[in-house]
Write a protein that holds these residues in place. Sequence first.
Motif, PDB file in Angstrom:
ATOM      1  N   LYS A   5     -61.028 -20.232   7.580  1.00 15.99           N
ATOM      2  CA  LYS A   5     -60.830 -19.995   9.011  1.00 15.99           C
ATOM      3  C   LYS A   5     -61.788 -20.300   9.835  1.00 15.99           C
ATOM      4  CE  LYS A   5     -57.935 -16.265   6.847  1.00 15.99           C
ATOM      5  NZ  LYS A   5     -57.647 -14.885   6.319  1.00 15.99           N
ATOM      6  N   ASN A   6     -61.422 -21.056  10.872  1.00 12.06           N
ATOM      7  CA  ASN A   6     -62.657 -21.465  11.760  1.00 12.06           C
ATOM      8  C   ASN A   6     -62.703 -20.354  12.698  1.00 12.06           C
ATOM      9  OD1 ASN A   6     -62.659 -24.003  10.451  1.00 12.06           O
ATOM     10  ND2 ASN A   6     -60.755 -24.396  11.316  1.00 12.06           N
ATOM     11  N   ASP A   7     -64.106 -20.388  13.327  1.00 11.52           N
ATOM     12  CA  ASP A   7     -64.531 -19.265  14.229  1.00 11.52           C
ATOM     13  C   ASP A   7     -63.450 -19.318  15.631  1.00 11.52           C
ATOM     14  OD1 ASP A   7     -66.506 -18.452  12.690  1.00 11.52           O
ATOM     15  OD2 ASP A   7     -68.016 -19.894  13.536  1.00 11.52           O
ATOM     16  N   THR A  10     -58.533 -21.048  14.546  1.00  9.44           N
ATOM     17  CA  THR A  10     -57.684 -22.194  13.942  1.00  9.44           C
ATOM     18  C   THR A  10     -57.882 -21.999  12.085  1.00  9.44           C
ATOM     19  OG1 THR A  10     -59.199 -23.762  13.849  1.00  9.44           O
ATOM     20  CG2 THR A  10     -57.544 -23.547  15.751  1.00  9.44           C
ATOM     21  N   VAL A  11     -57.155 -22.525  11.426  1.00  7.44           N
ATOM     22  CA  VAL A  11     -57.159 -22.651  10.014  1.00  7.44           C
ATOM     23  C   VAL A  11     -57.057 -24.126   9.473  1.00  7.44           C
ATOM     24  CG1 VAL A  11     -56.092 -21.919   7.645  1.00  7.44           C
ATOM     25  CG2 VAL A  11     -55.987 -20.442   9.831  1.00  7.44           C
ATOM     26  N   SER A  12     -58.030 -24.567   8.761  1.00  9.66           N
ATOM     27  CA  SER A  12     -57.955 -25.836   8.196  1.00  9.66           C
ATOM     28  C   SER A  12     -57.712 -25.841   6.631  1.00  9.66           C
ATOM     29  CB  SER A  12     -59.435 -26.280   8.452  1.00  9.66           C
ATOM     30  OG  SER A  12     -59.840 -26.488   9.754  1.00  9.66           O
ATOM     31  N   LEU A  58     -45.687 -12.763   0.555  1.00  6.19           N
ATOM     32  CA  LEU A  58     -46.172 -13.789   1.387  1.00  6.19           C
ATOM     33  C   LEU A  58     -47.719 -13.255   1.824  1.00  6.19           C
ATOM     34  CD1 LEU A  58     -43.086 -15.002   3.632  1.00  6.19           C
ATOM     35  CD2 LEU A  58     -44.571 -15.887   1.675  1.00  6.19           C
ATOM     36  N   ALA A  59     -47.877 -12.063   1.706  1.00  7.34           N
ATOM     37  CA  ALA A  59     -49.539 -11.513   2.242  1.00  7.34           C
ATOM     38  C   ALA A  59     -50.619 -11.955   1.179  1.00  7.34           C
ATOM     39  CB  ALA A  59     -49.438 -10.181   2.058  1.00  7.34           C
ATOM     40  N   VAL A  60     -50.077 -12.741   0.051  1.00  9.10           N
ATOM     41  CA  VAL A  60     -50.946 -13.262  -1.020  1.00  9.10           C
ATOM     42  C   VAL A  60     -51.297 -14.465  -0.830  1.00  9.10           C
ATOM     43  CG1 VAL A  60     -51.290 -13.752  -3.197  1.00  9.10           C
ATOM     44  CG2 VAL A  60     -50.063 -11.679  -2.642  1.00  9.10           C
ATOM     45  N   TYR A  61     -50.319 -15.231   0.209  1.00  8.48           N
ATOM     46  CA  TYR A  61     -50.594 -16.721   0.595  1.00  8.48           C
ATOM     47  C   TYR A  61     -51.258 -16.912   2.085  1.00  8.48           C
ATOM     48  CZ  TYR A  61     -47.728 -17.683  -3.705  1.00  8.48           C
ATOM     49  OH  TYR A  61     -47.218 -17.808  -4.838  1.00  8.48           O
ATOM     50  N   PRO A  62     -52.381 -17.434   2.110  1.00  5.00           N
ATOM     51  CA  PRO A  62     -52.889 -17.327   3.451  1.00  5.00           C
ATOM     52  C   PRO A  62     -52.448 -18.180   4.399  1.00  5.00           C
ATOM     53  CG  PRO A  62     -54.249 -18.358   1.895  1.00  5.00           C
ATOM     54  CD  PRO A  62     -53.238 -17.801   1.114  1.00  5.00           C
TER      55      PRO A  62
END
Length: 96
Positions: A5-7, A10-12, A58-62
């Motif tokens: 989780k980027n600052d 965004t998510v990489s 689905l809450a378990v899967y980021p």
Amino acid sequence: MPIIKNDDGTVSVEFGTGDIKIGSGMMFDEERGLVTFIEQEPKPIGYYEKQAEKQVDLAVYPVHLVFKNTDSLDVLIERLIKTRKYMTGELDVWND
């Protein structure tokens, strides 16, 4: 860490070391396709493990990709194929 989780919000998701489990299925409404990503202990790339439960929280899967139709799925597949061609040198990213 493969899922970051980027600052900037965004998510990489970085693939290539076997530490991301990729799941596939359908949403609970059974109208939308689903691909999920979660961190795991490293396993051989391509290792397949059948999901024990038919439904998952689905809450378990980021990270999840949800497809409302097969056209949107086809676009992602086409982009993945094109990215593979860039990586293998079959296409030149700068001259395509």
